[in-house]
Design a protein around this motif. Structure first.
Motif, PDB file in Angstrom:
ATOM      1  N   THR A 125     -24.598  27.135   5.670  1.00 38.70           N
ATOM      2  CA  THR A 125     -23.753  27.799   6.653  1.00 38.70           C
ATOM      3  C   THR A 125     -22.850  28.772   5.925  1.00 38.70           C
ATOM      4  O   THR A 125     -22.020  28.366   5.119  1.00 38.70           O
ATOM      5  CB  THR A 125     -22.899  26.759   7.423  1.00 38.70           C
ATOM      6  N   PRO A 126     -23.025  30.052   6.164  1.00 41.88           N
ATOM      7  CA  PRO A 126     -22.200  31.031   5.455  1.00 41.88           C
ATOM      8  C   PRO A 126     -20.712  30.834   5.742  1.00 41.88           C
ATOM      9  O   PRO A 126     -20.339  30.448   6.842  1.00 41.88           O
ATOM     10  CB  PRO A 126     -22.667  32.382   5.998  1.00 41.88           C
ATOM     11  N   ALA A 127     -19.911  31.103   4.734  1.00 45.79           N
ATOM     12  CA  ALA A 127     -18.459  31.023   4.918  1.00 45.79           C
ATOM     13  C   ALA A 127     -18.053  31.975   6.024  1.00 45.79           C
ATOM     14  O   ALA A 127     -18.535  33.096   6.106  1.00 45.79           O
ATOM     15  CB  ALA A 127     -17.739  31.382   3.622  1.00 45.79           C
ATOM     16  N   GLY A 128     -17.200  31.501   6.894  1.00 46.70           N
ATOM     17  CA  GLY A 128     -16.721  32.335   7.979  1.00 46.70           C
ATOM     18  C   GLY A 128     -17.699  32.470   9.131  1.00 46.70           C
ATOM     19  O   GLY A 128     -17.548  33.348   9.970  1.00 46.70           O
ATOM     20  N   ALA A 129     -18.706  31.578   9.179  1.00 44.48           N
ATOM     21  CA  ALA A 129     -19.705  31.689  10.242  1.00 44.48           C
ATOM     22  C   ALA A 129     -19.202  31.149  11.573  1.00 44.48           C
ATOM     23  O   ALA A 129     -19.840  31.327  12.585  1.00 44.48           O
ATOM     24  CB  ALA A 129     -20.978  30.947   9.850  1.00 44.48           C
ATOM     25  N   GLY A 130     -18.042  30.502  11.557  1.00 45.25           N
ATOM     26  CA  GLY A 130     -17.508  29.944  12.795  1.00 45.25           C
ATOM     27  C   GLY A 130     -16.858  31.011  13.655  1.00 45.25           C
ATOM     28  O   GLY A 130     -16.880  32.193  13.351  1.00 45.25           O
ATOM     29  N   GLU A 131     -16.279  30.554  14.736  1.00 47.53           N
ATOM     30  CA  GLU A 131     -15.591  31.464  15.658  1.00 47.53           C
ATOM     31  C   GLU A 131     -14.335  32.033  14.991  1.00 47.53           C
ATOM     32  O   GLU A 131     -13.716  31.398  14.154  1.00 47.53           O
ATOM     33  CB  GLU A 131     -15.177  30.688  16.917  1.00 47.53           C
ATOM     34  N   LEU A 132     -13.950  33.227  15.401  1.00 47.21           N
ATOM     35  CA  LEU A 132     -12.695  33.799  14.936  1.00 47.21           C
ATOM     36  C   LEU A 132     -11.562  33.112  15.686  1.00 47.21           C
ATOM     37  O   LEU A 132     -11.652  32.881  16.885  1.00 47.21           O
ATOM     38  CB  LEU A 132     -12.674  35.309  15.195  1.00 47.21           C
ATOM     39  N   ASP A 133     -10.502  32.781  14.972  1.00 40.01           N
ATOM     40  CA  ASP A 133      -9.384  32.094  15.614  1.00 40.01           C
ATOM     41  C   ASP A 133      -8.243  33.077  15.889  1.00 40.01           C
ATOM     42  O   ASP A 133      -8.371  34.279  15.674  1.00 40.01           O
ATOM     43  CB  ASP A 133      -8.917  30.913  14.764  1.00 40.01           C
ATOM     44  N   GLU A 134      -7.127  32.543  16.364  1.00 36.82           N
ATOM     45  CA  GLU A 134      -5.982  33.390  16.721  1.00 36.82           C
ATOM     46  C   GLU A 134      -5.435  34.146  15.517  1.00 36.82           C
ATOM     47  O   GLU A 134      -5.025  35.297  15.644  1.00 36.82           O
ATOM     48  CB  GLU A 134      -4.880  32.529  17.349  1.00 36.82           C
ATOM     49  N   GLU A 135      -5.465  33.507  14.360  1.00 32.06           N
ATOM     50  CA  GLU A 135      -4.978  34.157  13.140  1.00 32.06           C
ATOM     51  C   GLU A 135      -5.864  35.365  12.801  1.00 32.06           C
ATOM     52  O   GLU A 135      -5.358  36.428  12.418  1.00 32.06           O
ATOM     53  CB  GLU A 135      -4.987  33.144  11.990  1.00 32.06           C
ATOM     54  N   ASP A 136      -7.186  35.198  12.961  1.00 33.21           N
ATOM     55  CA  ASP A 136      -8.105  36.309  12.720  1.00 33.21           C
ATOM     56  C   ASP A 136      -7.849  37.438  13.716  1.00 33.21           C
ATOM     57  O   ASP A 136      -7.826  38.615  13.354  1.00 33.21           O
ATOM     58  CB  ASP A 136      -9.574  35.852  12.844  1.00 33.21           C
ATOM     59  N   ALA A 137      -7.662  37.064  14.989  1.00 34.03           N
ATOM     60  CA  ALA A 137      -7.405  38.066  16.030  1.00 34.03           C
ATOM     61  C   ALA A 137      -6.121  38.834  15.721  1.00 34.03           C
ATOM     62  O   ALA A 137      -6.063  40.054  15.889  1.00 34.03           O
ATOM     63  CB  ALA A 137      -7.324  37.394  17.395  1.00 34.03           C
ATOM     64  N   ALA A 138      -5.094  38.113  15.239  1.00 35.71           N
ATOM     65  CA  ALA A 138      -3.829  38.763  14.901  1.00 35.71           C
ATOM     66  C   ALA A 138      -4.004  39.733  13.728  1.00 35.71           C
ATOM     67  O   ALA A 138      -3.470  40.849  13.739  1.00 35.71           O
ATOM     68  CB  ALA A 138      -2.767  37.720  14.568  1.00 35.71           C
ATOM     69  N   ALA A 139      -4.771  39.305  12.716  1.00 35.57           N
ATOM     70  CA  ALA A 139      -5.013  40.163  11.557  1.00 35.57           C
ATOM     71  C   ALA A 139      -5.770  41.424  11.973  1.00 35.57           C
ATOM     72  O   ALA A 139      -5.437  42.528  11.536  1.00 35.57           O
ATOM     73  CB  ALA A 139      -5.790  39.404  10.486  1.00 35.57           C
ATOM     74  N   LEU A 140      -6.777  41.268  12.828  1.00 33.27           N
ATOM     75  CA  LEU A 140      -7.522  42.430  13.312  1.00 33.27           C
ATOM     76  C   LEU A 140      -6.634  43.318  14.172  1.00 33.27           C
ATOM     77  O   LEU A 140      -6.716  44.549  14.106  1.00 33.27           O
ATOM     78  CB  LEU A 140      -8.767  41.981  14.088  1.00 33.27           C
TER      79      LEU A 140
END
Length: 181
Positions: free
Chosen positions: A64-79
């Motif tokens: 399972t590649p690193a970061g293959a999961g769903e994007l979380d709120e922290e990811d959404a904030a960074a984007l």
């Protein structure tokens, strides 16, 4: 050729298909066959794999590649900090490609999952391994020996990520088979 497979070896092939599905892969590769063997406690080769740290959970994690999961709120904030609205991107993708377009399960076939050329080669090599050992059937040990093809860079890399290598697995398996004889 499958008529020469033991029930256990056939089960490994079925498990490989199930594992590919669970990992959301649309193919069965040598890595899935390895995972199938590792999942069969008591099957020839499984103890060697476990002793070397090649367990089902470790294999799945390594596949399972690193970061293959769903994007979380922290990811959404960074984007969002760089001007990307993740919700708007998701909405637009679904508008263009249809609801659920980003669902990983959408791309996985529901029926038969095809074998990669690498996996087909493993099955052919397992027959050759059985013949070389003068065995009348193809067991999980032969499938595992078939997986250990030095030209299979993906499986070799997977074993390295798991802290071992093809030579160690081969030596351990041959010792296990010698001890069982």
């Amino acid at each position: 050729m499958f008529e020469r497979f033991t029930k256990e070896a056939r089960t490994v092939v079925v498990l490989a298909q199930e594992e590919a599905r669970m990992l959301h892969h649309s193919w069965i590769g040598s890595e899935h066959l390895l995972l199938g063997i590792a999942s069969r406690t008591g099957a020839p080769g499984a103890a060697t794999l476990e002793r070397l740290g090649v367990t089902p959970s470790a294999c799945r994690a390594a596949l399972t590649p690193a970061g293959a999961g769903e994007l979380d709120e922290e990811d959404a904030a960074a984007l969002g900090a760089i001007g990307i609205d993740l919700s708007a991107v998701r909405d637009r993708v679904e508008e263009v490609f249809g609801p659920g377009a980003l669902d990983r399960t959408k791309s996985v076939p529901k029926g038969h999952i095809p074998f990669t050329p690498r996996a087909k080669k493993v099955l052919e090599r397992s027959l050759r391994e059985a013949k070389a050992r003068k065995d009348n059937v193809i067991g999980t040990q032969h499938v595992l020996l078939g997986i250990l093809d030095p030209e299979d860079k993906q499986t070799s890399a997977l074993l390295v990520r798991l802290g071992t290598d093809m030579e160690s697995v081969r030596a351990g398996l041959l010792a296990e088979l010698e001890q069982a004889a």
